[in-house]
Design an enzyme around this catalytic site. Structure first.
Site, mmCIF file in Angstrom:
data_model
loop_
_atom_site.group_PDB
_atom_site.id
_atom_site.type_symbol
_atom_site.label_atom_id
_atom_site.label_comp_id
_atom_site.label_asym_id
_atom_site.label_seq_id
_atom_site.Cartn_x
_atom_site.Cartn_y
_atom_site.Cartn_z
ATOM 1 C CD GLU A 67 -2.732 1.370 -0.145
ATOM 2 O OE1 GLU A 67 -3.345 0.223 -0.868
ATOM 3 O OE2 GLU A 67 -2.772 1.908 -0.376
ATOM 4 C CE LYS B 5 5.083 0.707 1.631
ATOM 5 N NZ LYS B 5 4.282 2.502 1.272
ATOM 6 C CB CYS C 185 5.321 3.241 6.603
ATOM 7 S SG CYS C 185 4.503 3.001 7.289
#
Ligand code: NAD
Ligand code: UGA
Length: 464
Positions: free
Chosen positions: A164, A219, A275
Site C-alpha cells: 500500500e 515498497k 514507516c
C-alpha cells in the site's frame, strides 16, 4: 477463477480500515469484513460517533457511513470472517524488532506469521492471501510455507504481494486515485482476480503486475527514496542557514528541473510516521544480510541525518534562549507527525520534546487532533496540572488553544504544519509571551513578517 465475492482483512489499523472502506465503496457487489484482535478498535469502527473512528482521515467518515452495515463490516470474529472469504488481506503491523537478532533494524514478523497461521487453520476452499503490510523481500515465501502445510479443511492458497502506498492525511484521495497499484505474484488467475477489484475504479494502465520479490522490494525502495529526499533537503536547509541561502528558494530552483521534480522538497524538523524509518532500517538489514555493506551504510545515513536534524533543532532552541531552557515555558504547536492526522508515530515532536524536557523546560503542547493520553505515552511521562505547579522542571501540559499555550512562554516552536497555524494572530500571541520571545518555525507555515512586526525574534528552517 470466479470473481471475488467476500473479502476479509486482518488488521483494522491505519491501512486496513481506510483501504477496505474504499474497496467496499467502489465494489458494492463484494462483502468486506475487517477484523482485529483489538476489541476497542473494532468497537470504535462500529461506533455511532463518526468523529470517534480510530483513524482520523479527511473523507473517511463519509465513506464509512455510506458502506458500513451494507457491505462493510468490522468484527472481532477473525475465524468466521476468514472461513467465509475468497480473499484475505494481511494488513497487520510490522514494526522494527526491539530485541533478539536484528533488533533495531529487522521487521518483527510475529503478527504476519500469526495471521498467516490463522488463515491456514480457518480458511475453506481456495483462498487468495494478499500481503498488504510492508514486508521484507521474500516474506511471501514464509507465508506460502505456512499455508502449504496440508490443511484438515483441504483449503488451498495463492499468495500475492500488494503493498500500500497511501500517505496518512490523504489516505482517501490516495486510495481513490492512486499513482499506481502494484500486484506481485506467480499465480496469474489470482493476480487477475485482485486486478479486477482495483479495475472497478482505477485505470488499467495504473495496475502494475510484477514478480513477488519486485513488488515487496518496490515498497521498501519507494519509502527509502521518499525519505532520502527529505534528508537531502534537510541537509541543504542546514547549509542554507550557515550561508545565507534560503531553502525554499533552493527547493524551488532545483524542483523546476523536471528530472528532480517539485514534490517532497519541503524542509522541516525531519520525517516522522510509522514507516519511513522502519522501512529504511529493514532495507539496511536486508542489505547487510546479503553482504552489501556499502549499500546498507548508504541508506543508514538517511536515518542518521533525520535524527541529527531533530537534535539540531532542539539544540538550536536552547542556544537561542541564552543557552538554557531550565524552568522556561515553551509552547509546542503541533505534535502529530504531519498535518491532518492524529498519528504521532515517530513524530519529530517526540524526540525534540524529550530533548527539551531533559533540559528542564516546561512544554505547553497544543495539537488539534492528538490526545493527551497519546502524548503521555510518547513522552513517557504524565502531564502536570496547575495543582502540581507548572514550574516543575522537565514537564508538560496539554492546552486547548495556541494563545493559551503561548501565555507566559519564552518561545513558540511550530513542529506540525496544521493549516490553522498559517493564520495565527501574532500580535495577540506576542502580547502574552515573556520577552524577549522567539518563534521557531520548523515547518515554514507561520506568517513570520507579522510575528516580527509583533516584536518576536524569528528563526525559520533553512533561512540564513
Ligand atoms: P496498525 O498498527 O495501525 O494496524 C495493525 C492492526 O493489526 C492492529 O490494530 C492490530 O491489533 C492488528 N493485528 C495484529 N495482529 C493481528 C492478528 N493476528 N489478528 C487480527 N488483528 C491483528 O498498522 P498500520 O499503520 O495499519 O500498518 C499496517 C501495515 O501497513 C504495516 O506493515 C505498515 O508498514 C504498512 N503501511 C502503513 C501505512 C500507513 O500510512 N500507516 C502506509 C502504507 C503501508
Ligand atoms: C509515507 C509515504 O508517503 C507513503 O507513500 C507510504 O505508503 C507510507 O509512508 C507508508 O508506507 O507508511 P506518510 O508517512 O503517511 O506516507 O506521510 P508522508 O506525507 O510521506 O510524510 C512523512 C513525513 O515526511 C512527515 O513527517 C512529513 O511531515 C515529512 N515530509 C514530507 C517532509 O518533512 N517534507 C516533505 O517534503 C514531505
Amino acid at each position: 477463477m470466479p470473481a471475488v465475492r467476500k473479502i476479509c482483512c486482518i488488521g483494522a489499523g491505519y491501512v486496513g480500515g481506510p483501504t477496505m472502506a474504499v474497496i467496499a465503496d467502489r465494489c458494492p457487489q463484494i462483502e468486506v469484513t475487517v477484523v482485529d484482535l483489538n476489541a476497542a478498535r473494532i468497537a470504535a469502527w462500529n461506533g455511532d460517533d463518526l468523529d470517534g473512528l480510530p483513524v482520523y482521515e479527511p473523507g473517511l467518515a463519509v465513506v464509512v457511513d455510506r458502506c458500513r452495515g451494507r457491505n462493510l463490516f468490522f468484527s472481532t470474529d477473525v475465524e468466521s470472517a476468514i472461513a467465509a472469504a475468497d480473499m484475505v488481506f494481511l494488513s497487520v503491523n510490522t514494526p522494527t524488532k526491539t530485541s533478539g537478532h536484528g533488533a533495531g533494524k529487522a521487521s518483527d514478523l510475529r503478527w504476519i506469521e500469526a495471521s498467516a497461521r490463522q488463515v491456514a487453520s480457518c480458511a475453506k476452499g481456495h483462498t487468495i492471501v494478499v500481503e498488504k503490510s510492508t514486508l521484507p523481500v521474500r516474506t511471501a515465501e514464509a507465508v506460502a510455507a505456512i499455508l502449504s502445510q496440508p490443511q484438515v479443511s483441504g483449503a488451498t492458497f495463492s499468495v500475492l504481494s500488494n503493498p500500500e502506498f497511501l500517505a496518512e492525511g490523504t489516505a482517501i484521495s490516495d486510495l481513490e486515485g492512486p499513482d499506481r497499484v502494484l500486484i506481485g505474484g506467480e499465480d496469474a488467475d489470482a493476480i487477475e482476480a485482485l486486478a479486477a477489484i482495483y479495475a472497478q475504479w482505477i485505470p488499467a494502465e495504473r495496475i502494475l503486475r510484477t514478480n513477488t520479490w519486485s513488488s515487496e522490494l518496490s515498497k521498501l525502495a519507494a519509502n527509502a527514496f521518499l525519505a532520502q529526499r527529505i534528508s537531502s533537503i534537510n541537509s541543504i536547509a542546514a547549509l542554507c542557514e550557515a550561508t545565507g541561502a534560503n531553502v525554499a528558494e533552493v527547493a524551488r530552483a532545483i524542483g523546476l528541473d523536471s528530472r528532480i521534480g517539485p514534490r517532497f522538497l519541503q524542509a522541516g524538523p525531519g520525517y516522522g510516521g510509522s514507516c519511513f524509518q522502519k522501512d529504511i532500517l529493514n532495507l539496511v538489514y536486508l542489505c547487510e544480510h546479503y553482504g552489501l555493506k556499502e549499500v546498507a551504510a548508504y541508506w543508514q545515513q538517511v536515518v542518521e541525518l533525520n535524527f541529527w536534524q531533530q537534535d539540531r533543532i532542539a539544540r538550536l532552541v536552547v542556544q537561542k534562549l541564552f543557552g538554557t531552557v531550565t524552568g522556561k515555558r515553551l509552547a509546542l504547536f503541533g505534535f502529530a507527525f504531519k498535518a491532518d492526522t492524529n498519528d504521532t508515530r515517530e513524530s519529530p515532536a517526540i524526540r525534540i520534546g524529550k530533548r527539551l524536557i531533559e533540559e528542564g523546560a516546561h512544554l505547553a503542547i497544543h495539537d488539534p487532533k492528538v490526545s493527551d493520553d497519546q502524548i503521555s505515552r510518547d513522552l513517557g511521562q504524565a502531564p502536570v496540572s496547575k495543582a502540581d505547579g507548572f514550574g516543575a522542571l522537565g514537564s508538560w501540559e496539554s492546552v486547548a488553544s495556541p494563545l493559551e499555550a503561548a501565555t507566559g512562554a519564552d518561545a513558540v516552536i511550530i513542529l506540525t504544519e496544521w493549516s490553522s497555524f498559517q493564520s495565527l494572530d501574532w500580535l495577540a500571541i506576542a502580547s502574552v509571551m515573556r520577552r524577549p520571545a522567539w518563534l521557531f518555525d520548523a515547518r515554514t507555515v507561520a506568517q513570520v513578517d507579522q510575528a516580527r512586526a509583533a516584536g518576536l525574534n524569528v528563526w525559520r528552517i533553512g533561512e540564513g
